[in-house]
Write a protein that holds these residues in place. Structure first.
Motif, PDB file in Angstrom:
ATOM      1  N   TYR A   1      41.412  23.337  50.027  1.00 40.86           N
ATOM      2  CA  TYR A   1      41.091  24.745  49.780  1.00 40.86           C
ATOM      3  C   TYR A   1      42.355  25.526  49.492  1.00 40.86           C
TER       4      TYR A   1
ATOM      5  N   LYS B   1      38.958  32.521  49.696  1.00 36.78           N
ATOM      6  CA  LYS B   1      39.152  31.086  49.919  1.00 36.78           C
ATOM      7  C   LYS B   1      38.325  30.316  48.887  1.00 36.78           C
TER       8      LYS B   1
ATOM      9  N   GLN C   1      40.832  38.439  51.962  1.00 40.75           N
ATOM     10  CA  GLN C   1      41.374  37.149  51.572  1.00 40.75           C
ATOM     11  C   GLN C   1      40.249  36.368  50.899  1.00 40.75           C
TER      12      GLN C   1
ATOM     13  N   LEU D   1      43.692  29.506  50.122  1.00 42.91           N
ATOM     14  CA  LEU D   1      43.448  30.791  50.774  1.00 42.91           C
ATOM     15  C   LEU D   1      44.500  31.773  50.276  1.00 42.91           C
TER      16      LEU D   1
END
Length: 167
Positions: free
Chosen positions: A58, A148, A146, A60
């Protein structure tokens, strides 16, 4: 490579690493990952195998809008990237470090696209990797956010070329 646990140097060979990434948890335990030229990710010291399971990866982002005195309204997340085989990506939006967040799944397939090996020479132009654009609509308000982007499909690498957040 210096081994902090044993206080000695080790010579590592036969590791086809293209990039390295060091991760520390809250207790200062380090884990080192490396990627090879085929797009696979491995954990150092565990071996170059994943035991047949998918390795979740991932991205972020930083805190978008952090430090601003005004609230924002996040409306949309846009992704541009390459992967002909990938079927879906997970997109999550976290408001002010809230661990739950709002999640959406982007369908990355394009059923109308010509597949590799399924064309007649002279009538189709086919590239192995083709750039795609997908977006997901959100209606979130907060002081900062944020984003992700997660991929957990086995042997389906994803190359992100652009991430846009509409606020």
């Amino acid at each position: 490579m210096y081994d902090y646990a044993l206080g000695s140097w080790w010579f590592w060979d036969n590791i086809p690493a293209e990039c390295w990434c060091k991760i520390e948890d809250q207790y200062d335990n380090e884990t080192i990952y490396f990627g090879d030229s085929t797009g696979h990710i491995f954990e150092l010291g565990v071996g170059r195998i994943d035991n047949g399971a998918a390795i979740s990866s991932y991205l972020l982002t930083h805190r978008v809008g952090y430090g601003s005195p005004w609230p924002f309204y996040l409306r949309e997340v846009q992704l541009h990237g390459n992967s002909q085989d990938l079927s879906q990506l997970g997109v999550s939006v976290y408001r002010q470090d809230d661990p739950t967040g709002v999640t959406a799944t982007l369908d990355w397939r394009d059923e109308g696209e010509a597949k590799l090996g399924a064309f007649t020479l002279g009538t189709s132009i086919l590239a192995n990797q083709q750039r795609r654009f997908r977006r997901s609509v959100f209606r979130e308000s907060g002081r900062w956010f944020q984003v992700k982007i997660a991929n957990s499909e086995k042997n389906k690498p994803f190359e992100l070329s652009r991430l846009s957040v509409a606020m």
